[in-house]
Design a protein around this motif. Structure first.
Motif, short mmCIF file in Angstrom:
data_model
loop_
_atom_site.label_atom_id
_atom_site.label_comp_id
_atom_site.label_asym_id
_atom_site.label_seq_id
_atom_site.Cartn_x
_atom_site.Cartn_y
_atom_site.Cartn_z
N ASN A 66 -44.57 59.94 57.42
CA ASN A 66 -43.57 60.98 57.19
C ASN A 66 -44.28 62.22 56.65
OD1 ASN A 66 -41.42 59.12 57.80
ND2 ASN A 66 -41.79 58.22 55.78
N GLY A 69 -44.08 65.92 60.72
CA GLY A 69 -44.26 65.97 62.16
C GLY A 69 -43.30 65.03 62.86
N SER A 70 -43.37 65.01 64.17
CA SER A 70 -42.48 64.15 64.95
C SER A 70 -43.28 63.00 65.53
CB SER A 70 -41.84 64.97 66.07
OG SER A 70 -41.06 64.14 66.89
N GLY A 71 -42.85 61.76 65.21
CA GLY A 71 -43.52 60.58 65.75
C GLY A 71 -44.92 60.37 65.23
N ASP A 72 -45.22 60.88 64.04
CA ASP A 72 -46.58 60.76 63.51
C ASP A 72 -46.82 59.37 62.93
OD1 ASP A 72 -46.93 63.30 64.28
OD2 ASP A 72 -47.03 64.17 62.28
N SER A 109 -51.79 60.14 64.54
CA SER A 109 -51.08 61.37 64.90
C SER A 109 -50.62 62.01 63.61
CB SER A 109 -49.88 61.05 65.79
OG SER A 109 -50.31 60.45 67.00
N ASN A 111 -49.75 65.76 61.26
CA ASN A 111 -49.25 67.12 61.30
C ASN A 111 -50.32 68.06 60.74
OD1 ASN A 111 -47.83 69.49 61.16
ND2 ASN A 111 -46.10 68.66 60.02
N THR A 116 -48.70 68.59 65.83
CA THR A 116 -49.16 67.21 65.84
C THR A 116 -50.51 67.12 66.54
OG1 THR A 116 -46.95 66.25 65.80
CG2 THR A 116 -48.70 64.89 66.70
N THR B 81 -41.53 74.41 71.41
CA THR B 81 -42.32 73.59 70.49
C THR B 81 -43.62 73.16 71.16
OG1 THR B 81 -41.17 71.62 71.25
CG2 THR B 81 -40.28 72.72 69.30
#
Lengths: 177, 190
Positions: A66, A69-72, A109, A111, A116, B81
């Motif tokens: 957490n 980022g997205s999907g890290d 992965s 941020n 990412t 993005t």
């Protein structure tokens, strides 16, 4: 060709195999943003005496991050060999198991400045574990706790796993005394 | 038995000596270039219709990440993005290329006319675009080590005759040949 022969030999000498799902937690520096992860492995076991086994384990672990980022997160696929020794000499009960191996594939992965970035790595794997082998009815179970570290690029990913697994017999321990 | 316990404890103690995660270590290595001993010079050279262009930058890691003469930086595509890496070189002319990836790696990256008109270079005051159907520009990253990329590139572009809004007026299609393109030790900024 040689890999095929090696695989066949390993299958012939493996007398048991584990399969499990467990819960794992990344520990160490700068890991507070990691939530609990999930892990799975299959483990071949070659019984060398009443008290001890050689083990070959292929795992897959995923840790969720957490960091905005997205999907890290981080995923690793370690392959390890180990030596499992039961403290009471029966092959059941409390045991210890050091392992060493190689991380076949790893990716973090993360941020970085709002983006990412995927960082791939391999690395040396070392692990120390303990557990308790017991029977529930006729079902053999293994409640275990492992500490594992992967070292690469001058850093390390460290994690603790707790799992309850079952295993399948392909032979009797007494047969290989 | 004692040996097993010693081995297990040694693993725990030795791993705890490393003070950062693998991801943090990799990012630190990228950001520090070669960790204090970065390349002395970064270069880009190419030929425009046979005329050579060479740009060399001393102490490339010392450039500002937001205002450099020769470098590559990660950017956000406006209004989306989607991220990409922009390689830019300013000298007697200008050369730019966008690597459309969220994680730069060794490999071949191409831009072809089907993707739409795109500016890539300026030479002798004329802007050169991928515009005509046969136009393209390809960059091949052959190494990406410790935060620096090296490789080669080539392509065919179309000059702008008159820049205007909303569309440019173009000159002879595919009349600008980019050949012998190389780049070496170009820093990647984050």
């Amino acid at each position: 060709m040689s890999k095929g022969i090696l695989t066949a030999v390993l299958l012939l000498i493996i007398t048991k195999a584990h399969a499990q799902l467990g819960i794992i937690k990344m520990v160490g520096h700068n890991t507070s943003n990691y939530s609990y992860g999930v892990g799975a492995y299959v483990k071949g076991i070659f019984t060398v005496s009443q008290a001890s086994d050689l083990t070959l384990e292929l795992g897959a672990n995923a840790f969720f991050l957490n960091d905005g980022g997205s999907g890290d997160g981080t995923a690793v696929v370690p392959l390890k060999v180990g030596y499992r020794y039961s403290l009471n000499g029966t092959g059941m009960g409390l045991y210890v198991e050091p392992q060493i191996g190689y991380n076949i594939y790893g990716v973090s992965s993360v941020n970085v400045d709002g983006y990412t970035q995927n960082l791939t790595f391999h690395g040396l794997v070392a692990a120390a574990g303990t557990g308790y082998l017991f029977l529930l009815g006729n079902t053999p179970l293994d409640l275990h706790l492992h500490y594992e570290t992967i070292v690469d690029h001058g850093g390390s990913d460290n994690y603790v796993s707790l799992g309850l697994s079952f295993y399948l017999h392909f032979g009797k321990r007494d047969d290989v005394q | 038995m004692k040996q097993l316990l010693v081995a297990s404890l040694s693993i725990v103690l030795l791993s705890s000596c490393l003070k950062q995660s693998i991801a943090d270590a990799m990012l630190a290595n990228e950001r520090s270039g070669t960790q204090g001993s970065g390349p002395d010079v970064a270069t880009m050279s190419y030929a425009v219709n046979g005329t050579s262009v060479t740009v060399s930058v001393q102490d490339p890691d010392g450039q500002s990440p937001t205002a450099y003469q020769l470098g590559c930086t990660k950017m956000l595509y406006p209004g989306t993005t989607t991220t990409f890496y922009s390689l830019d070189c300013l000298g007697s002319g200008e050369m730019s290329f966008a690597f459309y990836t969220d994680s730069l790696a060794v490999g071949n990256y191409s831009y072809i006319a089907n993707y739409g008109d795109m500016y890539f270079a300026t030479y002798n005051g004329t802007a050169e675009y991928v515009h005509a159907p046969a136009d393209s520009l390809s960059f091949n990253i052959t190494s990406y080590t410790k935060g620096h990329i090296s490789g080669n590139f080539s392509g065919k572009l179309t000059p702008v005759a008159t820049a205007g809004y909303p569309t440019n007026t173009y000159g002879a299609p595919g009349s600008v040949l980019i050949t012998k393109g190389t780049f070496k030790d170009v820093p990647v900024f984050y």
